[in-house]
Enzyme design. Sequence first.
Site, PDB file in Angstrom:
ATOM      1  N   GLY A 150      37.774  47.298  44.848  1.00 44.69           N
ATOM      2  CA  GLY A 150      38.407  47.710  43.605  1.00 44.69           C
ATOM      3  C   GLY A 150      39.489  46.827  43.031  1.00 44.69           C
ATOM      4  CB  THR A 151      40.669  44.367  41.838  1.00 41.83           C
ATOM      5  OG1 THR A 151      41.335  44.651  43.049  1.00 41.83           O
ATOM      6  CG2 THR A 151      41.560  43.466  41.028  1.00 41.83           C
ATOM      7  CB  THR A 152      40.569  45.349  36.364  1.00 42.50           C
ATOM      8  OG1 THR A 152      39.766  46.488  36.600  1.00 42.50           O
ATOM      9  CG2 THR A 152      40.106  44.628  35.127  1.00 42.50           C
TER      10      THR A 152
ATOM     11  N   GLY B 230      36.216  45.902  38.188  1.00 44.43           N
ATOM     12  CA  GLY B 230      36.391  46.414  36.832  1.00 44.43           C
ATOM     13  C   GLY B 230      35.990  45.429  35.755  1.00 44.43           C
TER      14      GLY B 230
END
Lengths: 249, 236
Positions: free
Chosen positions: B13-15, B144
Site C-alpha cells: 500500500g502506498t501512493t 494507488g
Amino acid sequence: MSSIGTGYDLSVTTFSPDGRVFQIEYAAKAVDNSGTVVAIRCKDGVVMGVEKLIVSKMMLPGSNRRIHSVHRHAGMAIAGLAADGRQIVARAKGEATSYESTYSEPIPVKELAERVASYVHLCTLYWWLRPFGCGVIVGGCDREGPQLYMIEPSGISYRYFGAAIGKGKQAAKTEIEKLKLSEMSCREGIIEVAKIIYKLHDEAKDKAFELELSWVCDESNRQHQKVPDELLEEAKNAATAALEEMDAD
Amino acid sequence: MEKFDLDAPHSTGTTIIGVTYNGGVVLGADSRTSNGVYVANRASDKITKLTDNVYLCRSGSAADTQIVSDYVRYFLHQHTIQLGQPATVKVAASLVRLLAYNNKDMLQAGLIVGGWDKYNGGKIYGVPLGGTIIEQPFAIGGSGSSYLYGFFDQAWKEGMTKDEAEQLVVKAVSLAIARDGASGGVVRTVIINEEGVTRNFYPGDRLPLWHEELEPQNSLLDTWGAAATGPEPMSM
C-alpha cells in the site's frame, strides 16, 4: 653531481635528519631530465604542449605519444619516465570510468586530479615500491569550467593557471607569466605554447624534437583531443618565425 | 479458474507522486503503512530526506526502502564532502538505481527521487521495481498510482506554478486514497526549489470529498438528527 644524502637516501621510507625524503627528490630529478611539458588555462579551455625529444631518426612521427586522453573531457601530459607515465594514465582512465559508472556523470577534473595524486602518493609510502619517476599535468573541462592540475612524484597536486615540468620548466614558467591568460582564447593559446616550447628547446644539448599539442575547449566541443593538423602547422610556423625574429636581433 | 501467481511482485500500500514545475519539484505521498489489512502506521512519512536538496519517495517494502535510503544518504554525504558542494539530483538517483538494480532479487522497492540543484533545476527520477532509472517530468508509484495514470494524462501541464503543482499533487493523492484501500491517512507534500524545502501536511478533513464519500463525523448523533434521543436506557 652527488647530493649529500648518504645513508638516508636508500629507501623511500626513510626521513633524513632535516626532514627530507631523498628518494622522492631523486624521482623529481628524473622528471627534470625529460622534455619540457607546458600547459596553460585559457579563458575557454586548456592547452597542453610537449617537447618530445626524438631519440632516433628512425622513429615514426606521431609515435611515443606523451599526451593521453583520460576521458572525453580530460587529458594528461607526462614528463619523466614514459613507462611510469603509462601506468598513471591507465590508472586515471580506470578512475574516470569507474566514477562515471557509479555516479552517471563525467568525473570532475578536481576529483580526477585528487585520485591520481593519491595513487602517486601511495607509491611513496612503502619500501617495496618505488616512487613514480614522472610528473603529470591534468587538463580538463567540467561544470566548473576549464581546469589545470599538476601532480608531482611526491603526490602533491595543485591547481594552476599555467604549469611547466621538465628540462626547460624555469624558462617556460617565466614565459607563461608574461602571458595574459584570462583574455586569451585557446586558439591564441596554442600559438603561445608552441612559441614557448620552441624558444626553450636547446639546440646544442638536444637534437631534434617533435611538438605535441592538445586542447580541450569550446572549439573542440569540450572534448580533449589532439590539436587539428592545420592549427598545429600554423602554430609551428608561428613559433619558428618568432625564433628567427629573435635570432635576427 | 485463473491461476494466481503468488510470487508476482506487488506493491504494498502506498501512493507516491513527484512532479516538476517551473522552478522546482513537488513530492507527495499518502501516510498509510499496511500489513495485510492491518494499518501499522496511519501517519507515516514516506518522503525521506537524502540531502538538503534531494528527497526520496518510498513505496513497496518499508524495510527495504528504509535501508536503501540509509545507504544512499551515507554515500551521498561522502560524495558531497569529496566534491565540496551539494550533489546533483542525477547523482543521487544514480546511487539509488545502483542499489536497486544490483539487489533486484532481494528488494521490493519502487522509488521516486526528486530534488533541485543549481545546474539542472528541479528534476524527478523514477526508479521502479527492476532498477531502471528514468528521468520524467512527473512520476507516480505505489499501489494507488494505478488509479492516477488517466488522471495525470489529462491534468498534467508543462510549466505549472508552485501552487498549481502542489494542488495537483494533493488532488491526485486524495483521489488515489479514495479508491485504493492500501493508501490512506494524510497527504504529505515536500516542495524543493532554489529557496529551500517546504513541508506541508493535509489531514483527512482538509481533503476534497469525492463521489459518494461521507463527511467526517464526530458522532453518530449528528447522523441520526437532533430529534433522536439516543439509545434507550436499559431497564431492569
